[in-house]
Design an enzyme around this catalytic site. Structure first.
Site, short mmCIF file in Angstrom:
data_model
loop_
_atom_site.label_atom_id
_atom_site.label_comp_id
_atom_site.label_asym_id
_atom_site.label_seq_id
_atom_site.Cartn_x
_atom_site.Cartn_y
_atom_site.Cartn_z
N CYS A 54 -4.04 13.61 -1.14
CA CYS A 54 -3.82 12.28 -1.71
C CYS A 54 -5.14 11.69 -2.23
CB CYS A 54 -3.21 11.36 -0.65
SG CYS A 54 -2.85 9.71 -1.27
N CYS A 58 -7.46 5.71 2.34
CA CYS A 58 -7.02 5.06 3.59
C CYS A 58 -7.76 5.68 4.78
CB CYS A 58 -5.51 5.20 3.76
SG CYS A 58 -4.60 4.77 2.26
N CYS A 61 -6.09 8.03 7.40
CA CYS A 61 -5.08 9.02 6.99
C CYS A 61 -5.58 10.45 6.86
CB CYS A 61 -4.44 8.59 5.68
SG CYS A 61 -3.03 9.66 5.27
N CYS A 98 13.81 10.00 6.89
CA CYS A 98 12.75 9.40 6.08
C CYS A 98 11.85 10.47 5.48
CB CYS A 98 11.94 8.45 6.96
SG CYS A 98 10.60 7.65 6.05
N CYS A 130 15.74 7.19 3.68
CA CYS A 130 14.54 6.38 3.52
C CYS A 130 13.48 7.22 2.83
CB CYS A 130 14.07 5.94 4.90
SG CYS A 130 12.51 5.04 4.88
N CYS A 190 11.25 -1.60 4.78
CA CYS A 190 10.64 -1.20 6.04
C CYS A 190 9.13 -1.36 5.85
CB CYS A 190 10.99 0.26 6.33
SG CYS A 190 10.10 0.96 7.74
N ARG A 262 10.04 -1.06 15.14
CA ARG A 262 9.95 0.39 15.31
C ARG A 262 8.67 0.79 16.05
NH1 ARG A 262 12.69 3.93 12.16
NH2 ARG A 262 12.91 2.37 10.53
N1 SAM Z 1 1.43 7.62 0.75
C1 SAM Z 1 2.41 6.67 1.07
C2 SAM Z 1 1.81 5.34 1.47
O1 SAM Z 1 0.65 5.29 1.87
O2 SAM Z 1 2.54 4.35 1.39
C3 SAM Z 1 3.40 7.10 2.14
C4 SAM Z 1 2.92 7.93 3.33
S1 SAM Z 1 1.74 7.13 4.42
C5 SAM Z 1 1.20 8.47 5.39
C6 SAM Z 1 2.78 6.14 5.46
C7 SAM Z 1 2.15 5.30 6.55
O3 SAM Z 1 1.77 6.11 7.66
C8 SAM Z 1 0.87 4.57 6.23
O4 SAM Z 1 1.10 3.38 5.53
C9 SAM Z 1 0.32 4.25 7.62
O5 SAM Z 1 0.80 3.01 8.07
C10 SAM Z 1 0.90 5.37 8.48
N2 SAM Z 1 -0.16 6.27 8.99
C11 SAM Z 1 -0.82 7.21 8.30
N3 SAM Z 1 -1.74 7.82 9.06
C12 SAM Z 1 -1.67 7.26 10.28
C13 SAM Z 1 -2.37 7.46 11.51
N4 SAM Z 1 -3.35 8.34 11.60
N5 SAM Z 1 -2.04 6.72 12.57
C14 SAM Z 1 -1.04 5.80 12.47
N6 SAM Z 1 -0.34 5.57 11.34
C15 SAM Z 1 -0.65 6.27 10.26
C1 DTB Z 2 5.31 4.54 9.59
O1 DTB Z 2 5.07 3.32 9.72
N1 DTB Z 2 4.83 5.49 10.38
C2 DTB Z 2 5.24 6.80 9.92
C3 DTB Z 2 6.19 6.45 8.74
N2 DTB Z 2 6.05 5.04 8.62
C4 DTB Z 2 6.03 7.12 7.45
C5 DTB Z 2 4.10 7.67 9.60
C6 DTB Z 2 3.12 7.86 10.74
C7 DTB Z 2 2.12 8.87 10.33
C8 DTB Z 2 1.19 9.24 11.44
C9 DTB Z 2 0.16 10.23 10.98
C10 DTB Z 2 0.72 11.54 10.55
O2 DTB Z 2 1.59 12.13 11.24
O3 DTB Z 2 0.27 12.06 9.52
FE1 SF4 Z 3 -2.40 8.63 0.64
FE2 SF4 Z 3 -2.40 8.64 3.29
FE3 SF4 Z 3 -3.10 6.45 1.98
FE4 SF4 Z 3 -0.52 7.25 1.93
S1 SF4 Z 3 -1.66 6.56 3.71
S2 SF4 Z 3 -1.74 6.54 0.19
S3 SF4 Z 3 -0.82 9.48 1.98
S4 SF4 Z 3 -4.18 8.42 1.94
#
Ligand code: SAM
Ligand code: DTB
Ligand code: SF4
Length: 334
Positions: A54, A58, A61, A98, A130, A190, A262
């Site tokens: 990506c 973030c 992430c 989802c 979702c 959500c 959630r």
């Molecule tokens: N790329 C899209 C976005 O950012 O909206 C969708 C996927 S993104 C991985 C979805 C959500 O996962 C993020 O908004 C964040 O709240 C959660 N998330 C990602 N990495 C995480 C982590 N290490 N711990 C907890 N939540 C995480």
């Molecule tokens: C949300 O709030 N938590 C989920 C879902 N929406 C998409 C994602 C959590 C991701 C945790 C890190 C991972 O597994 O990559």
């Molecule tokens: Fe990309 Fe992760 Fe940020 Fe979603 S949360 S926009 S997958 S870097």
């Protein structure tokens, strides 16, 4: 008493968040019983349909291309594979499926057409479908709605003030814009966030204030405890105190009484008793299955045991009536 309000002040929310813990839980439990069937938990299953690579930054992430986290980049899955996973999730008791993609935003291309096909096919399984695909335009949201999308996950993650400490490649307003497009298309919203990223209590309260003062509350509010992943800027973060998580859940329940609260990422670190306390404080939704998107989650069987032990029941799909009935379903099904 009118429990549903969109005119909360930050001070009011702060007063709730800082209540003596057991009083807070008791009030949240009471509110929960007024608006939900106590003990009923909505079970969602997550699938990463496009993983890693990506362009966003973030800080939490593991899927951001710029960090070295060991996540293997995977192109968009095929529709058939996704449908198989959804069938498995349904057989395991999930009522919502989802699909997550590591995209900054949706583009109008063949990949999006394929996601629309996925939505159509999973919808046929009579599951709540979702997606979480990043930012959406109004017309993309409308196309997803037309394909039968039930919910769209798009987290605001933290307060407006703290946002750019965590994400520099987009702004808080971009997130709000997408939420408005989703709402306008008649898809349920959500949206929640993450705790444990170095934010203050004020930031957490600010985040809930933004959600609770939207013209319509999100139908679902995920509260994630940061899963620190090595290689990300937040990889060395300390685990968020459990009682902060309970406070967040209880505050969600009190300021957005009808939303599904959630209990999302970070559940693997919680004992059964701790999870039980979260359900008491108003949590009524979880992600089930041994993987979230890229990180581990409790095993299917341990969640089954937990449901048994705590006397929880999975909620049926489409149990909440909604104005925008998915194609092919009548209000009688809702
Ligand atoms: N790329 C899209 C976005 O950012 O909206 C969708 C996927 S993104 C991985 C979805 C959500 O996962 C993020 O908004 C964040 O709240 C959660 N998330 C990602 N990495 C995480 C982590 N290490 N711990 C907890 N939540 C995480
Ligand atoms: C949300 O709030 N938590 C989920 C879902 N929406 C998409 C994602 C959590 C991701 C945790 C890190 C991972 O597994 O990559
Ligand atoms: Fe990309 Fe992760 Fe940020 Fe979603 S949360 S926009 S997958 S870097």
């Amino acid at each position: 008493m009118n429990d549903i309000r969109n005119n909360w002040t930050k001070e009011e929310i702060a007063a709730i968040y800082h209540r003596p813990l057991l009083q807070l839980i008791l009030e949240a439990a009471d509110m929960h019983r007024r608006h939900h069937t106590f003990g009923e938990v909505q079970v969602s299953s997550l699938l990463s349909i496009k993983t890693g690579g990506c362009p966003e930054d973030c800080a939490y992430c593991p899927q951001a291309a710029r960090y070295h986290t060991g996540v293997k980049v995977q192109a968009l899955m095929q529709v058939e594979e996704v449908v198989e996973k959804a069938q498995e999730a349904k057989a395991g008791g999930a009522s919502r499926f989802c699909m997550g993609a590591a995209w900054r935003e949706v583009r109008d291309n063949r990949d999006f057409d394929r996601v629309l096909d996925m939505v159509k096919e999973v919808n046929k399984l009579d599951m709540e479908v979702c997606c979480t695909l990043g930012m959406l335009t109004e017309s993309q949201a409308a196309r997803l709605a037309e394909a039968g999308l039930y919910a769209y996950n798009h987290n605001i993650d933290t307060s407006e003030e703290y946002y750019n400490n965590i994400i520099g490649t987009r702004d808080f307003e971009d997130r709000i814009g997408t939420l408005l497009h989703v709402r306008k298309a008649g898809i349920t919203v959500c949206s929640g966030g993450i705790i444990g990223m170095g934010e203050t209590n004020e930031d957490r309260i600010g985040m809930l204030h933004t959600l609770a003062t939207l013209p319509q509350h999100p139908e679902s509010v995920p509260i994630n405890a940061l899963v620190p992943v090595e290689g990300t800027p937040l990889g060395e973060s300390k685990r968020v105190p459990f009682y902060d998580l309970v406070r967040m859940i209880a505050t969600v329940r009190l300021v957005m009484p009808k939303a599904a609260a959630r209990l999302s990422a970070g559940r693997l670190e919680l004992s059964l008793a701790e999870q039980g306390m979260c359900f008491l404080a108003g949590a009524n939704s979880i992600f089930a299955g041994d993987k979230l998107l890229t990180t581990p989650n409790p095993e299917f069987n341990s969640d089954l045991e937990m449901f048994e032990l705590l006397g929880l029941k999975p909620k049926a799909a489409f149990a909440d009536k909604r104005e925008n009935i998915p194609a092919g379903k009548s209000t009688a099904d809702a």
